[in-house]
Design a protein around this motif. Structure first.
Motif, PDB file in Angstrom:
ATOM      1  N   LEU A 402      30.900 -70.465 -19.498  1.00 26.18           N
ATOM      2  CA  LEU A 402      32.487 -69.248 -20.725  1.00 26.18           C
ATOM      3  C   LEU A 402      32.542 -68.454 -19.718  1.00 26.18           C
ATOM      4  O   LEU A 402      31.971 -67.317 -18.847  1.00 26.18           O
ATOM      5  N   THR A 403      33.741 -68.249 -20.133  1.00 29.23           N
ATOM      6  CA  THR A 403      34.843 -66.490 -19.342  1.00 29.23           C
ATOM      7  C   THR A 403      34.221 -64.940 -20.464  1.00 29.23           C
ATOM      8  O   THR A 403      33.647 -65.872 -21.186  1.00 29.23           O
ATOM      9  N   PRO A 404      34.555 -64.138 -19.463  1.00 28.71           N
ATOM     10  CA  PRO A 404      33.853 -62.921 -20.508  1.00 28.71           C
ATOM     11  C   PRO A 404      33.994 -62.790 -20.909  1.00 28.71           C
ATOM     12  O   PRO A 404      33.363 -62.225 -22.254  1.00 28.71           O
ATOM     13  N   GLU A 405      35.493 -63.475 -21.981  1.00 27.49           N
ATOM     14  CA  GLU A 405      35.625 -62.569 -22.887  1.00 27.49           C
ATOM     15  C   GLU A 405      35.523 -63.573 -24.012  1.00 27.49           C
ATOM     16  O   GLU A 405      34.630 -63.109 -25.280  1.00 27.49           O
ATOM     17  N   GLU A 406      35.278 -65.206 -23.523  1.00 27.80           N
ATOM     18  CA  GLU A 406      33.988 -65.591 -24.895  1.00 27.80           C
ATOM     19  C   GLU A 406      32.470 -65.321 -24.684  1.00 27.80           C
ATOM     20  O   GLU A 406      31.526 -65.476 -25.505  1.00 27.80           O
ATOM     21  N   GLU A 407      31.937 -64.672 -22.997  1.00 27.10           N
ATOM     22  CA  GLU A 407      30.409 -63.932 -23.375  1.00 27.10           C
ATOM     23  C   GLU A 407      30.780 -62.552 -23.959  1.00 27.10           C
ATOM     24  O   GLU A 407      29.516 -62.555 -24.960  1.00 27.10           O
ATOM     25  N   LEU A 408      31.455 -62.104 -23.930  1.00 22.20           N
ATOM     26  CA  LEU A 408      31.735 -61.045 -25.522  1.00 22.20           C
ATOM     27  C   LEU A 408      31.433 -61.133 -26.892  1.00 22.20           C
ATOM     28  O   LEU A 408      30.875 -60.604 -27.625  1.00 22.20           O
ATOM     29  N   ARG A 409      32.563 -62.377 -26.905  1.00 19.22           N
ATOM     30  CA  ARG A 409      32.621 -63.118 -28.106  1.00 19.22           C
ATOM     31  C   ARG A 409      31.369 -63.473 -28.891  1.00 19.22           C
ATOM     32  O   ARG A 409      30.938 -63.362 -29.785  1.00 19.22           O
TER      33      ARG A 409
END
Length: 450
Positions: A402-409
């Motif tokens: 997971l990318t940081p954006e995907e983690e936040l999502r």
């Protein structure tokens, strides 16, 4: 025909219902009554009770949340012709009930179902007495000298009608006909419905011992989603998911093949075995997500949905929960537009079996839709709390970092699911869903501390 709304919630001493006191130049002025009314021309009764709820109390109700509770054949004491009253139970709505017609109503409040107020309309009381008795119907024929107001002396005016004997209810004829057209003669039909859903499920056994499952969905939306998933996405899972045998759009029912396995829900597993299952589940979910081409998402519109769920959940949130949810909603709106993939929609242990080979099997696709891949991890991630080995095993099986954006999502979508679960669980008497929502918000607080 009349429609009556039993808006129900859980109170401190048991279930409560919303009552309003009629006022002004109307029938039964000064008496307590359920929100109710007559049908408009060409209006169906479900649309009518939803309309009356909005007009009289200001609450908004979705069609799928309306359930039939009681039917009363009523004759008033005024010499009018007899009427049919259909009482609908609703446990989920949006908005706070309030007096919206002050010229016809001068009071509105919640009352315990077992301690109803006086004075009350006798017709309304007959419906609630039938409802409290757990029976489907009653005849309430008043005499010309009777009062409109309920009196214990008039209790014998209510003739309660029982339904089919408990334990002897058979598979409805139309569903049996549909199923036998699909699989042949049925020797035995056993209901195995999950207690908290509106769908009904039967295990069907043929004379020769073959087994299938018949499912009648709670509405057209869930039926359409499951049929579409079985026809387009589920085949990619091969023997690790049921196969659609037949579908009936009018009956909103499907027959699917049985899977040989044991429910993962409630199973006590060795930590290494559970990690192995999570790894295999990651591979299975990846296959589902890749079963059709990706689609671009529309612009994020979480704000309105979050506001609606917050209204229902707010009385049950802890300090700081609402601020956290709203902050994540703002962050979600700023994320890049994601791509959508075919998802299961309710990925959690209760929808997973462990096959005879020890590998996971997926079933129950009525919530399947194109959504973000992270949205499909939200409910499963509840099992990862305190178990980073399970999270790593699933993501390794999925071949996903997971990318940081995907983690936040994922965190945003978990918060949205939590507040929705708390709103649903508290209004539907579902403590497991409610507690899962509180656990999720507690976990997110540890990540997003101010």
């Amino acid at each position: 025909m009349d429609v009556h709304l039993i808006l129900r919630r859980d109170g401190e001493i048991g279930p409560e219902v919303l009552l309003s006191r009629r006022a002004g130049p109307v029938y039964a002025s000064g008496l307590w009554h359920l929100p109710s009314g007559h049908l408009d021309p060409d209006e169906d009764m479900v649309a009518a009770v939803i309309r009356e709820a909005l007009e009289e109390t200001g609450v908004q109700i979705e069609t799928d949340d309306v359930t039939a509770a009681v039917t009363v054949h009523h004759r008033p004491p005024t010499g009018s012709r007899s009427r049919i009253g259909v009482f609908f139970e609703v446990r989920r709505w949006s908005g706070q009930p309030r007096i919206t017609e002050p010229d016809r109503c001068d009071g509105m409040d919640w009352y315990p179902l077992n301690s109803l107020p006086d004075p009350m309309v006798a017709y309304c009381r007959a419906g609630l007495d039938t409802y409290r008795a757990g029976l489907p119907a009653a005849v309430h024929f008043q005499q010309p000298h009777d009062a409109i107001e309920y009196s214990p002396d008039d209790a014998d005016r209510t003739q309660l009608l029982a339904g089919p004997p408990a334990g002897e209810a058979e598979l409805p004829y139309r569903l049996r006909l549909f199923a036998e057209q699909a699989i042949g003669r049925i020797a035995e039909a056993s209901e195995v419905s999950w207690v908290r859903t509106g769908s009904r499920v039967w295990r069907l056994t043929a004379p020769g011992g073959g087994t299938w499952y018949l499912k009648r969905h709670r509405g057209a939306k869930f039926h359409g989603r499951e049929v579409s998933a079985y026809r387009s996405w589920v085949p990619s899972l091969g023997p690790r998911a049921p196969r659609l045998v037949a579908a009936d759009t009018d009956a909103q029912a499907v027959v699917v093949t049985a899977l040989p396995g044991r429910p993962l829900h409630g199973m006590v597993l060795d930590p290494a075995d559970e990690a192995r299952i999570q790894h295999a589940l990651g591979r299975l979910v990846r296959a589902l997500h890749g079963s059709s081409p990706e689609r671009p998402a529309e612009a994020a519109t979480a704000a309105d949905k979050i506001k609606r769920h917050l209204e229902g959940a707010r009385p049950h949130l802890a300090d700081g929960d609402e601020d956290l949810i709203l902050a994540l909603a703002r962050s979600y709106a700023d994320l890049p537009r994601p791509v959508l993939v075919p998802t299961h929609g309710d990925l959690q242990y209760r929808n997973v079996l462990i096959g005879d080979d020890g590998e996971p099997l997926l079933f129950d696709f009525e919530r399947s839709e194109y959504n973000t891949a992270t949205r499909d991890l939200v409910r499963l991630s509840d099992t990862w709390t305190g178990r980073p080995d399970l999270r790593k095993a699933f993501l390794d099986g999925y071949c996903l970092i997971l990318t940081p954006e995907e983690e936040l999502r994922l965190d945003c979508e978990a918060a949205f699911d939590a507040v929705s679960g708390i709103a649903y669980g508290t209004s539907h008497g579902d403590p497991e869903v409610t507690e899962r929502g509180h656990r999720t918000l507690g976990r997110l607080h540890t990540i997003y501390r101010p």
